[in-house]
Design a protein around this motif. Structure first.
Motif, PDB file in Angstrom:
ATOM      1  N   GLU A  11       1.108  -0.924   0.046  1.00 24.58           N
ATOM      2  CA  GLU A  11       0.148   0.009   0.053  1.00 24.58           C
ATOM      3  C   GLU A  11       1.022   0.864   0.373  1.00 24.58           C
ATOM      4  OE1 GLU A  11      -3.222   0.415  -0.526  1.00 24.58           O
ATOM      5  OE2 GLU A  11      -3.895  -1.724   0.834  1.00 24.58           O
ATOM      6  N   ARG A  12       0.059   2.366  -0.232  1.00 27.91           N
ATOM      7  CA  ARG A  12       0.997   3.815   0.269  1.00 27.91           C
ATOM      8  C   ARG A  12       1.511   3.649   1.105  1.00 27.91           C
ATOM      9  NH1 ARG A  12      -1.788   8.847   0.226  1.00 27.91           N
ATOM     10  NH2 ARG A  12       0.238   9.478  -1.208  1.00 27.91           N
ATOM     11  N   GLY A  13       3.149   4.066   1.451  1.00 25.06           N
ATOM     12  CA  GLY A  13       4.017   4.431   2.709  1.00 25.06           C
ATOM     13  C   GLY A  13       4.893   3.286   2.977  1.00 25.06           C
ATOM     14  N   ALA A  14       4.796   1.949   2.073  1.00 30.51           N
ATOM     15  CA  ALA A  14       5.321   0.421   1.620  1.00 30.51           C
ATOM     16  C   ALA A  14       6.867   0.722   2.012  1.00 30.51           C
ATOM     17  CB  ALA A  14       5.163  -0.261   0.589  1.00 30.51           C
ATOM     18  N   PHE A  15       7.912  -0.169   2.122  1.00 27.45           N
ATOM     19  CA  PHE A  15       8.838   0.575   2.256  1.00 27.45           C
ATOM     20  C   PHE A  15       9.445   0.688   0.517  1.00 27.45           C
ATOM     21  CE2 PHE A  15       9.166  -0.616   6.432  1.00 27.45           C
ATOM     22  CZ  PHE A  15       9.944   0.694   6.490  1.00 27.45           C
ATOM     23  N   THR A  16       8.740  -0.474   0.114  1.00 28.49           N
ATOM     24  CA  THR A  16       9.131  -0.275  -1.434  1.00 28.49           C
ATOM     25  C   THR A  16       8.890   0.583  -2.143  1.00 28.49           C
ATOM     26  OG1 THR A  16       8.258  -3.175  -1.413  1.00 28.49           O
ATOM     27  CG2 THR A  16       8.813  -2.442  -3.448  1.00 28.49           C
ATOM     28  N   GLU A  17       7.495   1.381  -2.178  1.00 30.07           N
ATOM     29  CA  GLU A  17       7.154   2.158  -2.791  1.00 30.07           C
ATOM     30  C   GLU A  17       8.085   4.036  -2.872  1.00 30.07           C
ATOM     31  OE1 GLU A  17       3.022   5.202  -2.712  1.00 30.07           O
ATOM     32  OE2 GLU A  17       4.404   5.708  -0.786  1.00 30.07           O
ATOM     33  N   GLU A  18       8.886   3.521  -1.167  1.00 27.96           N
ATOM     34  CA  GLU A  18       9.911   4.706  -1.047  1.00 27.96           C
ATOM     35  C   GLU A  18      11.230   4.112  -2.351  1.00 27.96           C
ATOM     36  OE1 GLU A  18      11.573   4.938   3.606  1.00 27.96           O
ATOM     37  OE2 GLU A  18       9.728   5.195   4.116  1.00 27.96           O
ATOM     38  N   ALA A  19      11.307   2.971  -2.145  1.00 33.50           N
ATOM     39  CA  ALA A  19      12.726   2.128  -2.697  1.00 33.50           C
ATOM     40  C   ALA A  19      12.051   2.917  -4.286  1.00 33.50           C
ATOM     41  CB  ALA A  19      12.574   1.088  -3.017  1.00 33.50           C
ATOM     42  N   ALA A  20      10.757   3.306  -4.859  1.00 30.84           N
ATOM     43  CA  ALA A  20      10.163   2.904  -6.440  1.00 30.84           C
ATOM     44  C   ALA A  20      11.102   4.856  -6.333  1.00 30.84           C
ATOM     45  CB  ALA A  20       8.977   2.660  -6.547  1.00 30.84           C
ATOM     46  N   LEU A  21      10.437   5.632  -5.086  1.00 34.36           N
ATOM     47  CA  LEU A  21      10.629   7.029  -5.273  1.00 34.36           C
ATOM     48  C   LEU A  21      11.791   7.286  -5.870  1.00 34.36           C
ATOM     49  CD1 LEU A  21       7.639   8.172  -2.669  1.00 34.36           C
ATOM     50  CD2 LEU A  21       7.360   8.177  -5.268  1.00 34.36           C
ATOM     51  N   ALA A  22      12.991   6.997  -4.190  1.00 30.42           N
ATOM     52  CA  ALA A  22      14.259   6.384  -4.273  1.00 30.42           C
ATOM     53  C   ALA A  22      14.318   6.502  -6.237  1.00 30.42           C
ATOM     54  CB  ALA A  22      14.820   6.448  -3.775  1.00 30.42           C
ATOM     55  N   TYR A  23      14.219   5.331  -6.717  1.00 26.60           N
ATOM     56  CA  TYR A  23      14.634   4.929  -7.745  1.00 26.60           C
ATOM     57  C   TYR A  23      14.263   6.321  -8.794  1.00 26.60           C
ATOM     58  CZ  TYR A  23      16.445   2.711 -11.763  1.00 26.60           C
ATOM     59  OH  TYR A  23      18.085   2.438 -12.882  1.00 26.60           O
ATOM     60  N   PHE A  24      12.616   6.908  -8.918  1.00 28.53           N
ATOM     61  CA  PHE A  24      12.317   7.479 -10.741  1.00 28.53           C
ATOM     62  C   PHE A  24      11.980   8.380 -10.173  1.00 28.53           C
ATOM     63  CE2 PHE A  24      11.467   2.835 -11.507  1.00 28.53           C
ATOM     64  CZ  PHE A  24      11.504   2.751 -12.769  1.00 28.53           C
ATOM     65  N   GLY A  25      11.724   8.780  -9.262  1.00 24.53           N
ATOM     66  CA  GLY A  25      11.212  10.130  -8.433  1.00 24.53           C
ATOM     67  C   GLY A  25       9.785  10.617  -8.210  1.00 24.53           C
ATOM     68  N   ASP A  26       8.703  11.525  -8.679  1.00 20.24           N
ATOM     69  CA  ASP A  26       7.507  11.387  -8.433  1.00 20.24           C
ATOM     70  C   ASP A  26       7.304  11.186 -10.035  1.00 20.24           C
ATOM     71  OD1 ASP A  26       8.627  14.225  -9.518  1.00 20.24           O
ATOM     72  OD2 ASP A  26       7.607  15.288  -7.773  1.00 20.24           O
ATOM     73  N   SER A  27       8.493  11.408 -10.983  1.00 12.86           N
ATOM     74  CA  SER A  27       8.144  11.498 -12.424  1.00 12.86           C
ATOM     75  C   SER A  27       7.012   9.925 -13.390  1.00 12.86           C
ATOM     76  CB  SER A  27       9.324  12.118 -13.870  1.00 12.86           C
ATOM     77  OG  SER A  27       9.874  10.600 -13.491  1.00 12.86           O
ATOM     78  N   VAL A  28       7.213   9.465 -12.213  1.00 15.72           N
ATOM     79  CA  VAL A  28       5.693   8.118 -12.952  1.00 15.72           C
ATOM     80  C   VAL A  28       4.260   8.370 -11.778  1.00 15.72           C
ATOM     81  CG1 VAL A  28       8.111   7.280 -13.546  1.00 15.72           C
ATOM     82  CG2 VAL A  28       7.288   6.775 -11.087  1.00 15.72           C
TER      83      VAL A  28
END
Length: 288
Positions: A11-28
Motif C-alpha cells: 500500500e502507499r507508505g510501503a518501503f518498496t514505494e519508498e524505493a520506487a520514489l528513490a529510483y524514479f522520483g515523482d515522475s512516474v
C-alpha cells in the motif's frame, strides 16, 4: 520516464514505494499490488512499465519468493536500489507503549525487530505488508494495537510514533530490483545477475565458478535456491561485477554455459548510486 507506470507490492507508505520514489522520483505513476506475483504479471501484461521488488535484507536475508519469481518470469533486472530501512512502532492517538497488547507487521519487518518485540511482550500478528497494517489500524482505531511500519506510513495514515528505530541493528538495508522488459546498455559501473544450475557431481560448482576467477571477475553475491521439481538439487543465483556486453564477462558466461546444465542472465544494470536518487539512474537516455 514521465508517464510511465511502476508496480510494487503493498500500500502507499510501503518501503518498496519508498524505493520506487528513490529510483524514479515523482515522475512516474506508482501502482500498488497485493502480491509479488501480481507485480510481475502487471509488467509482463503491459499494465505497468516497471516493477520494484525487494530482493534481500542485511538482517533478515533474501526474499525467497522474489528469487523464485525471477526464474519463472522473463523480466529483466533493469536497476537496483539500496534503501536504509528505519522501522517505527505506530499507533493511534491516545495509545501508550505500556498499553499495547498486539503488534501487526510484515514477517520480514517482524524478523528485523525481534529483540524490540520480545522486550515489548505483545502478541505479534503477521500481515501481508507493513503499510497495509498501518492502513488497517487507521481504520479500526484500536489503541491496544500498534504496527511496525515507516515514518511515511505514519504521515499518510495519521498515526502516532510510539517508538522510533525499533530495528535490531542500525545497519538495516534492503536491496530492491527494478524490473522491466527492456535491457540496459553498459555504463562502466555495472552489475550482472545470473542463475545457473550444475550437474550433481563433485567439483561441479567449482568448475562453473572457475571462468570468473580466471578472468578476475568479482562475485558480489552467490546464493542457492532449491529446484522445486528435483529434490535436493539447487539453482545458484550470482551477481558479478561487469556488464554482459563487456568482452571479459561475455567470455566467462560462454565458458559457464559449457559447464552448467542451465544458465540464464537476469540482466545487467548500473550499481546503485544514491547521488542519482530520483533520476532513474540514467533515465530514458539509458534505455527507457
Amino acid at each position: 520516464m514521465r508517464g510511465r507506470r511502476v508496480a510494487f507490492q503493498g500500500e502507499r507508505g510501503a518501503f518498496t514505494e519508498e524505493a520506487a520514489l528513490a529510483y524514479f522520483g515523482d515522475s512516474v505513476e506508482l501502482v500498488p499490488m497485493r502480491t509479488l506475483r501480481e507485480v510481475f504479471s502487471a509488467v509482463e501484461g503491459g499494465g505497468a512499465d516497471y516493477a520494484v521488488i525487494p530482493i534481500e535484507n542485511t538482517l533478515a536475508g533474501s526474499v525467497g519468493e522474489a528469487y523464485d519469481l525471477l526464474l519463472e518470469h522473463e523480466l529483466r533486472v533493469y536497476g537496483e536500489v539500496i534503501l536504509r530501512v528505519e522501522h517505527h512502532l505506530l499507533s493511534v492517538e491516545g495509545a501508550t507503549l505500556e498499553g499495547i497488547r498486539e503488534v501487526w507487521s510484515h514477517p520480514q519487518a517482524i524478523d528485523q525487530c525481534r529483540r524490540f518485540l520480545e522486550s515489548l511482550g505483545a502478541n505479534v500478528v503477521p500481515m501481508w505488508n507493513t503499510a497495509a497494517a498501518a492502513k488497517r489500524l487507521a481504520e479500526v482505531r484500536d489503541a491496544r494495537v500498534a504496527v511496525i511500519a515507516s515514518r511515511r506510513a505514519a504521515e499518510i495514515y495519521g498515526l502516532r510514533i510510539l517508538a522510533s528505530h525499533v530495528e535490531d541493528d542500525s545497519n538495516n538495508y534492503t536491496r530492491f530490483f527494478v524490473l522491466s522488459k527492456e535491457s540496459r546498455p553498459p555504463t562502466g559501473d555495472d552489475l550482472t545477475s545470473i542463475i545457473f544450475s550444475t550437474r550433481h557431481e563433485p567439483g561441479a560448482l567449482y568448475r562453473c565458478l572457475e571462468p570468473f576467477a580466471e578472468r578476475r571477475i568479482n562475485l558480489t553475491k552467490i546464493e542457492s535456491r532449491p529446484v522445486r521439481s528435483r529434490p535436493w538439487e539447487y539453482n545458484f543465483y550470482v551477481d558479478i561485477v561487469g556488464h554482459v556486453r563487456d568482452p571479459v564477462v561475455s567470455e566467462a558466461l560462454d565458458a559457464l554455459s559449457r559447464r552448467a546444465t542451465f544458465v540464464r542472465v537476469l540482466g545487467s544494470y548500473p550499481k546503485w548510486r544514491p547521488r542519482d536518487a530520483g533520476r532513474g539512474q540514467g533515465g530514458a537516455g539509458q534505455g527507457g
